[in-house]
Write an enzyme that holds these catalytic residues in place. Structure first.
Site, PDB file in Angstrom:
ATOM      1  N   HIS A 160     -43.257  82.834 -44.661  1.00 44.01           N
ATOM      2  CA  HIS A 160     -42.666  83.339 -45.895  1.00 44.01           C
ATOM      3  C   HIS A 160     -41.210  83.697 -45.625  1.00 44.01           C
ATOM      4  O   HIS A 160     -40.780  83.786 -44.482  1.00 44.01           O
ATOM      5  CB  HIS A 160     -43.433  84.562 -46.409  1.00 44.01           C
ATOM      6  CG  HIS A 160     -43.255  85.767 -45.546  1.00 44.01           C
ATOM      7  ND1 HIS A 160     -43.990  85.971 -44.397  1.00 44.01           N
ATOM      8  CD2 HIS A 160     -42.407  86.810 -45.635  1.00 44.01           C
ATOM      9  CE1 HIS A 160     -43.615  87.092 -43.827  1.00 44.01           C
ATOM     10  NE2 HIS A 160     -42.643  87.630 -44.552  1.00 44.01           N
ATOM     11  N   HIS A 198     -34.615  84.613 -43.517  1.00 51.55           N
ATOM     12  CA  HIS A 198     -35.188  83.764 -42.475  1.00 51.55           C
ATOM     13  C   HIS A 198     -36.691  83.635 -42.640  1.00 51.55           C
ATOM     14  O   HIS A 198     -37.331  84.422 -43.335  1.00 51.55           O
ATOM     15  CB  HIS A 198     -34.875  84.344 -41.095  1.00 51.55           C
ATOM     16  CG  HIS A 198     -35.546  85.659 -40.843  1.00 51.55           C
ATOM     17  ND1 HIS A 198     -35.055  86.849 -41.337  1.00 51.55           N
ATOM     18  CD2 HIS A 198     -36.676  85.975 -40.169  1.00 51.55           C
ATOM     19  CE1 HIS A 198     -35.848  87.835 -40.972  1.00 51.55           C
ATOM     20  NE2 HIS A 198     -36.851  87.326 -40.262  1.00 51.55           N
TER      21      HIS A 198
END
Length: 176
Positions: A31, A119
């Site tokens: 995610h 990220h």
């Protein structure tokens, strides 16, 4: 959802990184966070989700590129993460965070980091082992990403929906 080619790249990266940090464990789910983890009281869940849906309704689908290998630690330095940082799509993600932050503020919850590094975490280990992963190891890992066949397409991520997880409940907000 991870494609087979992405999992192949992940295996290459993690196996190489383990030559520097043997305790590194590959992530099983992926995610990109738009908020910190917060605790929602049970009676807040429905109004919180409703406000998120309203705030995110105007957003269009877009792509981002996550192709820069980076090492992260959590705030209290008890875990180290190896991730792929977003190199394109940062502005759109900041706009989404701004709307999510507004909803968090309505519920007096902490907002996202002021200068976020968007990220996707690939692997993690216990403790602050960032010193062992940065420098030479990080350069080698970036070389693996840069040289991986079709990495330019593979690491171009479509944003078609935003998801919110609260306990065992999952909510999805499709983008236009």
């Amino acid at each position: 959802r991870a494609r087979e080619e992405f999992l192949e790249l992940l295996e290459l990266l993690v196996s190489h990184a383990r030559t520097h940090v043997s305790s590194l464990a590959a992530m099983e789910e992926f995610h990109l966070s738009l908020s910190q983890c917060v605790v929602l009281r049970y009676h807040w869940i429905e109004p919180f989700v409703r406000r998120l849906k309203e705030r995110l309704a105007a957003f269009h689908r877009f792509f981002c590129v996550a192709d820069q290998v980076k090492v992260y630690t959590n705030e209290n330095k008890t875990r180290t993460f190896l991730g792929l940082e977003v190199s394109a799509g940062h502005f759109q993600l900041l706009e989404l965070v701004s709307e999510v932050d507004r909803v968090l503020e309505e519920f007096d919850l902490p907002t996202f980091y002021k200068d976020p590094s968007f990220h996707i975490s690939l692997a993690w280990c216990v403790g602050d082992l960032s010193g062992k992963l940065e420098g030479q190891c990080l350069q080698e890992l970036q070389g693996i990403v840069d040289g991986f066949e079709d990495s330019a397409l593979l690491l171009r991520l479509p944003w078609e929906e935003i998801r919110c997880k609260s306990g065992n409940k999952h909510f999805s907000f499709p983008l236009r």
